[in-house]
Motif scaffolding. Structure first.
Motif, PDB file in Angstrom:
ATOM      1  N   GLN A  46      73.635   9.151  51.453  1.00 40.47           N
ATOM      2  CA  GLN A  46      74.692   8.171  51.214  1.00 40.47           C
ATOM      3  C   GLN A  46      75.328   7.720  52.523  1.00 40.47           C
ATOM      4  N   ASP A  47      75.609   8.668  53.437  1.00 33.83           N
ATOM      5  CA  ASP A  47      76.203   8.315  54.713  1.00 33.83           C
ATOM      6  C   ASP A  47      75.248   7.503  55.574  1.00 33.83           C
ATOM      7  N   ALA A  48      73.933   7.636  55.358  1.00 30.83           N
ATOM      8  CA  ALA A  48      72.945   6.949  56.175  1.00 30.83           C
ATOM      9  C   ALA A  48      72.548   5.600  55.593  1.00 30.83           C
ATOM     10  N   GLU A  49      73.193   5.179  54.533  1.00 33.81           N
ATOM     11  CA  GLU A  49      72.856   3.938  53.856  1.00 33.81           C
ATOM     12  C   GLU A  49      72.974   2.738  54.790  1.00 33.81           C
ATOM     13  N   VAL A  50      71.890   2.012  54.935  1.00 34.18           N
ATOM     14  CA  VAL A  50      71.900   0.804  55.760  1.00 34.18           C
ATOM     15  C   VAL A  50      72.708  -0.265  55.032  1.00 34.18           C
ATOM     16  N   MET A  51      73.553  -0.944  55.773  1.00 33.52           N
ATOM     17  CA  MET A  51      74.354  -2.028  55.203  1.00 33.52           C
ATOM     18  C   MET A  51      73.685  -3.343  55.586  1.00 33.52           C
ATOM     19  N   PRO A  52      72.932  -3.962  54.668  1.00 33.66           N
ATOM     20  CA  PRO A  52      72.215  -5.198  54.991  1.00 33.66           C
ATOM     21  C   PRO A  52      73.158  -6.273  55.537  1.00 33.66           C
ATOM     22  N   GLY A  53      72.712  -6.949  56.565  1.00 35.31           N
ATOM     23  CA  GLY A  53      73.492  -8.038  57.145  1.00 35.31           C
ATOM     24  C   GLY A  53      74.620  -7.593  58.050  1.00 35.31           C
ATOM     25  N   LEU A  54      74.762  -6.298  58.264  1.00 32.25           N
ATOM     26  CA  LEU A  54      75.828  -5.788  59.121  1.00 32.25           C
ATOM     27  C   LEU A  54      75.516  -6.088  60.579  1.00 32.25           C
ATOM     28  N   GLY A  55      76.452  -6.766  61.240  1.00 32.65           N
ATOM     29  CA  GLY A  55      76.326  -7.029  62.665  1.00 32.65           C
ATOM     30  C   GLY A  55      77.351  -6.219  63.422  1.00 32.65           C
ATOM     31  N   LEU A  56      77.192  -6.136  64.713  1.00 34.94           N
ATOM     32  CA  LEU A  56      78.127  -5.355  65.513  1.00 34.94           C
ATOM     33  C   LEU A  56      79.558  -5.867  65.369  1.00 34.94           C
ATOM     34  N   SER A  57      79.738  -7.174  65.276  1.00 39.09           N
ATOM     35  CA  SER A  57      81.089  -7.736  65.162  1.00 39.09           C
ATOM     36  C   SER A  57      81.730  -7.466  63.805  1.00 39.09           C
ATOM     37  N   ASP A  58      80.957  -6.932  62.853  1.00 39.30           N
ATOM     38  CA  ASP A  58      81.477  -6.550  61.537  1.00 39.30           C
ATOM     39  C   ASP A  58      82.041  -5.133  61.537  1.00 39.30           C
ATOM     40  N   ILE A  59      82.034  -4.493  62.703  1.00 42.25           N
ATOM     41  CA  ILE A  59      82.417  -3.084  62.822  1.00 42.25           C
ATOM     42  C   ILE A  59      83.653  -2.958  63.708  1.00 42.25           C
ATOM     43  N   ALA A  60      84.600  -2.120  63.278  1.00 41.64           N
ATOM     44  CA  ALA A  60      85.783  -1.827  64.099  1.00 41.64           C
ATOM     45  C   ALA A  60      86.008  -0.321  64.139  1.00 41.64           C
ATOM     46  N   VAL A  61      86.341   0.159  65.330  1.00 42.79           N
ATOM     47  CA  VAL A  61      86.792   1.533  65.513  1.00 42.79           C
ATOM     48  C   VAL A  61      88.274   1.425  65.855  1.00 42.79           C
ATOM     49  N   LEU A  62      89.116   1.999  65.005  1.00 38.93           N
ATOM     50  CA  LEU A  62      90.563   1.888  65.165  1.00 38.93           C
ATOM     51  C   LEU A  62      91.152   3.225  65.572  1.00 38.93           C
ATOM     52  N   PHE A  63      92.147   3.163  66.437  1.00 41.39           N
ATOM     53  CA  PHE A  63      92.785   4.370  66.943  1.00 41.39           C
ATOM     54  C   PHE A  63      94.257   4.102  67.156  1.00 41.39           C
ATOM     55  N   ARG A  64      95.039   5.170  67.174  1.00 43.85           N
ATOM     56  CA  ARG A  64      96.491   5.052  67.334  1.00 43.85           C
ATOM     57  C   ARG A  64      96.883   4.821  68.786  1.00 43.85           C
TER      58      ARG A  64
END
Length: 169
Positions: A46-64
């Protein structure tokens, strides 16, 4: 892994150190991009599920805190993944980032206000970082409520997948 009412899949993870937390985050990103062989770092199918159409700009790493960015940036660089970062000001975050570029977004929780991403990784969800209080501080209820609202802002940036991680040491 849980699913919010909105349909966003949520995974929580505790890692031994901030460097291991960064490595976990990068492995999850690579798995969802389809660039990590299943079984190498994946904790489950489940954690390794590929997200079709996911691009790098669709990803955010958020921190305090901005200081948390270093381990993540280093791990992304080592993995060959392009990233961009923005400062604290949510009003100028869009001007500072070129969102048409295909890069992973490293943002403070403050800078993420008003933005949405398919995949969001909230790191440092541990006492002292998020919520953030100095060691000698006895925070007021108002301050605690502000930190809680900021965390809510961070976790609601995810449209499809959300990871909330913390380092134990």
């Amino acid at each position: 892994t849980a699913r919010q009412e909105t349909g966003v899949r949520v995974t929580r993870a505790s890692l031994a150190t901030p460097k291991r937390e960064a490595a976990y985050v990068v492995s999850r990103i690579m798995a969802h991009l389809g660039t990590l062989p299943l079984g190498r770092e994946a904790t489950s199918r489940q954690d390794a599920e590929v997200m079709p159409g996911l691009g790098l700009s669709d990803i955010a790493v958020l921190f305090r805190l901005r200081s948390q960015c270093q381990d993540i940036a280093s791990a992304l660089h080592d993995a060959g993944l392009a990233w961009q970062s923005s400062g604290e000001d949510p009003l100028t975050a869009v001007d500072k980032l070129d969102f048409t570029a295909d890069k992973i977004n490293l943002l403070t929780m403050h800078a993420s206000k008003g933005l949405e991403f398919k995949l969001v990784m909230v790191i440092g969800a541990e006492e002292g970082l998020c919520p953030y209080f100095s060691p000698a501080e006895q925070p007021s209820e108002l301050r605690r409520a502000e930190e809680q609202r900021l965390f809510y802002v961070a976790v609601t940036r995810a449209k499809d997948r959300l990871y909330v991680t913390r380092a134990l040491n």
